[in-house]
Write a protein that holds these residues in place. Structure first.
Motif, PDB file in Angstrom:
ATOM      1  N   MET A   1       0.819  -1.205   0.000  1.00  0.00           N
ATOM      2  CA  MET A   1       0.000   0.000   0.000  1.00  0.00           C
ATOM      3  C   MET A   1       0.862   1.268   0.000  1.00  0.00           C
ATOM      4  SD  MET A   1      -3.032  -1.204  -0.196  1.00  0.00           S
ATOM      5  CE  MET A   1      -2.214  -2.441  -1.217  1.00  0.00           C
ATOM      6  N   LEU A   2       1.935   1.237   0.792  1.00  0.00           N
ATOM      7  CA  LEU A   2       2.843   2.385   0.816  1.00  0.00           C
ATOM      8  C   LEU A   2       3.521   2.569  -0.535  1.00  0.00           C
ATOM      9  CD1 LEU A   2       4.492   1.887   4.327  1.00  0.00           C
ATOM     10  CD2 LEU A   2       3.184   3.891   3.612  1.00  0.00           C
ATOM     11  N   GLY A   3       3.850   1.455  -1.212  1.00  0.00           N
ATOM     12  CA  GLY A   3       4.477   1.533  -2.527  1.00  0.00           C
ATOM     13  C   GLY A   3       3.569   2.202  -3.549  1.00  0.00           C
ATOM     14  N   TRP A   4       2.300   1.822  -3.556  1.00  0.00           N
ATOM     15  CA  TRP A   4       1.342   2.457  -4.475  1.00  0.00           C
ATOM     16  C   TRP A   4       1.167   3.937  -4.148  1.00  0.00           C
ATOM     17  CZ3 TRP A   4      -0.119   0.862  -8.976  1.00  0.00           C
ATOM     18  CH2 TRP A   4      -0.170  -0.502  -9.260  1.00  0.00           C
ATOM     19  N   ALA A   5       1.049   4.244  -2.839  1.00  0.00           N
ATOM     20  CA  ALA A   5       0.897   5.641  -2.435  1.00  0.00           C
ATOM     21  C   ALA A   5       2.123   6.451  -2.833  1.00  0.00           C
ATOM     22  CB  ALA A   5       0.671   5.721  -0.922  1.00  0.00           C
ATOM     23  N   LEU A   6       3.307   5.862  -2.700  1.00  0.00           N
ATOM     24  CA  LEU A   6       4.541   6.554  -3.084  1.00  0.00           C
ATOM     25  C   LEU A   6       4.559   6.837  -4.582  1.00  0.00           C
ATOM     26  CD1 LEU A   6       7.386   7.625  -2.598  1.00  0.00           C
ATOM     27  CD2 LEU A   6       8.226   5.260  -2.753  1.00  0.00           C
ATOM     28  N   ALA A   7       4.176   5.860  -5.398  1.00  0.00           N
ATOM     29  CA  ALA A   7       4.166   6.052  -6.846  1.00  0.00           C
ATOM     30  C   ALA A   7       3.219   7.184  -7.247  1.00  0.00           C
ATOM     31  CB  ALA A   7       3.773   4.749  -7.536  1.00  0.00           C
ATOM     32  N   LEU A   8       2.020   7.203  -6.652  1.00  0.00           N
ATOM     33  CA  LEU A   8       1.047   8.252  -6.965  1.00  0.00           C
ATOM     34  C   LEU A   8       1.542   9.627  -6.517  1.00  0.00           C
ATOM     35  CD1 LEU A   8      -2.264   6.437  -5.943  1.00  0.00           C
ATOM     36  CD2 LEU A   8      -1.644   7.172  -8.252  1.00  0.00           C
ATOM     37  N   THR A   9       2.067   9.691  -5.291  1.00  0.00           N
ATOM     38  CA  THR A   9       2.508  10.972  -4.736  1.00  0.00           C
ATOM     39  C   THR A   9       3.695  11.538  -5.508  1.00  0.00           C
ATOM     40  OG1 THR A   9       1.764  10.243  -2.543  1.00  0.00           O
ATOM     41  CG2 THR A   9       3.244  12.138  -2.624  1.00  0.00           C
ATOM     42  N   ALA A  10       4.659  10.682  -5.857  1.00  0.00           N
ATOM     43  CA  ALA A  10       5.832  11.142  -6.600  1.00  0.00           C
ATOM     44  C   ALA A  10       5.441  11.651  -7.988  1.00  0.00           C
ATOM     45  CB  ALA A  10       6.849  10.013  -6.717  1.00  0.00           C
ATOM     46  N   THR A  11       4.497  10.952  -8.637  1.00  0.00           N
ATOM     47  CA  THR A  11       4.044  11.377  -9.959  1.00  0.00           C
ATOM     48  C   THR A  11       3.368  12.747  -9.886  1.00  0.00           C
ATOM     49  OG1 THR A  11       3.715   9.083 -10.652  1.00  0.00           O
ATOM     50  CG2 THR A  11       2.573  10.785 -11.922  1.00  0.00           C
ATOM     51  N   TYR A  12       2.512  12.920  -8.865  1.00  0.00           N
ATOM     52  CA  TYR A  12       1.826  14.196  -8.727  1.00  0.00           C
ATOM     53  C   TYR A  12       2.796  15.309  -8.341  1.00  0.00           C
ATOM     54  CZ  TYR A  12      -1.159  17.924  -7.095  1.00  0.00           C
ATOM     55  OH  TYR A  12      -1.737  19.142  -6.906  1.00  0.00           O
ATOM     56  N   LEU A  13       3.829  14.982  -7.552  1.00  0.00           N
ATOM     57  CA  LEU A  13       4.829  15.978  -7.176  1.00  0.00           C
ATOM     58  C   LEU A  13       5.450  16.609  -8.423  1.00  0.00           C
ATOM     59  CD1 LEU A  13       6.849  17.449  -5.317  1.00  0.00           C
ATOM     60  CD2 LEU A  13       8.232  15.355  -5.328  1.00  0.00           C
ATOM     61  N   VAL A  14       5.827  15.781  -9.392  1.00  0.00           N
ATOM     62  CA  VAL A  14       6.408  16.288 -10.634  1.00  0.00           C
ATOM     63  C   VAL A  14       5.407  17.181 -11.368  1.00  0.00           C
ATOM     64  CG1 VAL A  14       7.338  15.642 -12.891  1.00  0.00           C
ATOM     65  CG2 VAL A  14       7.971  14.324 -10.861  1.00  0.00           C
ATOM     66  N   ALA A  15       4.152  16.712 -11.439  1.00  0.00           N
ATOM     67  CA  ALA A  15       3.115  17.485 -12.122  1.00  0.00           C
ATOM     68  C   ALA A  15       2.870  18.822 -11.434  1.00  0.00           C
ATOM     69  CB  ALA A  15       1.818  16.674 -12.180  1.00  0.00           C
ATOM     70  N   GLU A  16       2.910  18.824 -10.103  1.00  0.00           N
ATOM     71  CA  GLU A  16       2.634  20.059  -9.365  1.00  0.00           C
ATOM     72  C   GLU A  16       3.759  21.077  -9.556  1.00  0.00           C
ATOM     73  OE1 GLU A  16       0.399  21.064  -5.265  1.00  0.00           O
ATOM     74  OE2 GLU A  16       2.119  19.728  -5.073  1.00  0.00           O
ATOM     75  N   VAL A  17       5.002  20.605  -9.580  1.00  0.00           N
ATOM     76  CA  VAL A  17       6.123  21.511  -9.825  1.00  0.00           C
ATOM     77  C   VAL A  17       5.995  22.149 -11.209  1.00  0.00           C
ATOM     78  CG1 VAL A  17       8.623  21.655 -10.178  1.00  0.00           C
ATOM     79  CG2 VAL A  17       7.700  20.369  -8.236  1.00  0.00           C
ATOM     80  N   ILE A  18       5.686  21.315 -12.212  1.00  0.00           N
ATOM     81  CA  ILE A  18       5.513  21.839 -13.575  1.00  0.00           C
ATOM     82  C   ILE A  18       4.357  22.843 -13.620  1.00  0.00           C
ATOM     83  CG2 ILE A  18       4.898  21.216 -15.936  1.00  0.00           C
ATOM     84  CD1 ILE A  18       6.328  18.544 -15.464  1.00  0.00           C
ATOM     85  N   GLY A  19       3.238  22.488 -12.960  1.00  0.00           N
ATOM     86  CA  GLY A  19       2.078  23.387 -12.939  1.00  0.00           C
ATOM     87  C   GLY A  19       2.375  24.690 -12.222  1.00  0.00           C
ATOM     88  N   GLY A  20       3.116  24.618 -11.102  1.00  0.00           N
ATOM     89  CA  GLY A  20       3.451  25.827 -10.363  1.00  0.00           C
ATOM     90  C   GLY A  20       4.301  26.777 -11.189  1.00  0.00           C
ATOM     91  N   LEU A  21       5.266  26.208 -11.926  1.00  0.00           N
ATOM     92  CA  LEU A  21       6.119  27.046 -12.772  1.00  0.00           C
ATOM     93  C   LEU A  21       5.339  27.590 -13.966  1.00  0.00           C
ATOM     94  CD1 LEU A  21       9.361  24.853 -12.717  1.00  0.00           C
ATOM     95  CD2 LEU A  21       8.976  27.002 -11.504  1.00  0.00           C
ATOM     96  N   TRP A  22       4.498  26.753 -14.569  1.00  0.00           N
ATOM     97  CA  TRP A  22       3.761  27.142 -15.765  1.00  0.00           C
ATOM     98  C   TRP A  22       2.750  28.246 -15.459  1.00  0.00           C
ATOM     99  CZ3 TRP A  22       4.446  25.896 -20.807  1.00  0.00           C
ATOM    100  CH2 TRP A  22       3.423  26.234 -21.689  1.00  0.00           C
TER     101      TRP A  22
END
Length: 304
Positions: free
Chosen positions: A22-43
């Motif tokens: 469960m932690l592995g799945w949560a980590l994959a989702l959170t890390a993916t969104y982290l990248v998206a949020e950084v891109i969105g914040g800059l954009w």
């Protein structure tokens, strides 16, 4: 007194394996969104999203630590760690709690700065990215819900994700309000509200993990009740050196010295005490030293 721990160990391994998945799945989702949020914040030139991305980065770090803690917790006892490595999970959970406190302090400082220096954001882009973040957090929370009450470690990760979910809701509400009112002060107000919501729950986690590290009596166990239960076992005339503690939040232990009646059988008394501890208090790891009154007198005479 020996007893069979194979069943308990197997159950713990199964629980730890499920928590790791469960932690592995949560980590994959959170890390993916982290990248998206950084891109969105800059954009979208959104400091709010970038600040939330910093919070997400700590979530990723916390989830990685939680997975490492479970992996180390599975290692068997050895000549240097006779209790094994399960307490590393408690250390990781305590670190997560301290990390959450640091995040809350950062949120307060950032909010104060934004009151004096309002930031302009592209509210629609902020809203879209925050909505995606809310969906990711809801899925991650669902994954972690089953294990949060059985593991301080998973609970720490769950609180991290829960705080992020509240943050996402706050960002969404703030984006909508700013879009239709133009009131930029709403952003720091939301930030302060998130910090005030997170701190009490963080304190509970830190309190519980500190109690385990200090080998305090586990929550839900009253020492006077344990003492009374042992004293009421047939053949026990007295007891001393009673200790109840836990190496993790789901593995309680007890040691006690009991004084026997003259006619009591030591093995029978020990067996009865172990059974009573597991039945009434769920304590399966019990060590009982049985003593005769005359043996105590002889020991006291030799000591004098």
């Amino acid at each position: 007194m020996p007893h069979d721990d194979h069943g308990a160990g197997h159950a713990h391994d199964h629980t730890a394996g499920a928590n790791a998945r469960m932690l592995g799945w949560a980590l994959a989702l959170t890390a993916t969104y982290l990248v998206a949020e950084v891109i969105g914040g800059l954009w979208f030139n959104s400091l709010a999203l970038l600040s939330d991305a910093a919070h997400m980065l700590t979530d990723v770090a916390a989830l990685v630590m939680s997975l490492l803690a479970i992996a180390l917790g599975r290692k068997p006892p050895d000549d240097r760690r006779t209790f094994g490595y399960r307490r590393f999970e408690i250390l990781a959970a305590a670190f997560n709690a301290v990390l959450l406190f640091a995040i809350a302090i950062y949120v307060f400082v950032e909010a104060i700065r934004r009151f004096s220096q309002p930031q302009e954001v592209q509210s629609w882009g902020m809203l879209i990215v925050a909505a995606i973040g809310l969906a990711v957090n809801l899925v991650s929370m669902r994954l972690l819900t089953a294990g949060k009450d059985a593991s301080f470690n998973v609970k720490g990760a769950y609180l991290e994700v829960w705080a992020d979910m509240i943050g996402s809701v706050g960002v969404i509400a703030g984006a909508v309000a700013i879009r239709f009112t133009g009131w930029t002060w709403i952003d720091p107000v939301v930030a302060v509200a998130i910090g005030l919501w997170v701190l009490p729950r963080t304190w509970i986690l830190l309190r519980d993990t500190s109690n385990v590290l200090l080998e305090g009596v586990p929550r839900g166990v009253v020492l006077s009740d344990v003492r009374a239960a042992i004293g009421n076992v047939r053949g026990v005339s007295g007891l001393h050196d009673l200790h109840v503690w836990s190496t993790s939040n789901d593995e309680n232990s007890c040691t006690v010295h009991v004084t026997l009646d003259d006619a009591a059988d030591p093995d029978t008394v020990r067996t009865a005490i172990v059974a009573e501890m597991e039945r009434r208090f769920g304590i399966a790891h019990v060590t009982v030293q049985a003593e005769r009154p005359d043996a105590l007198c002889d020991a006291a005479t030799r000591h004098a």
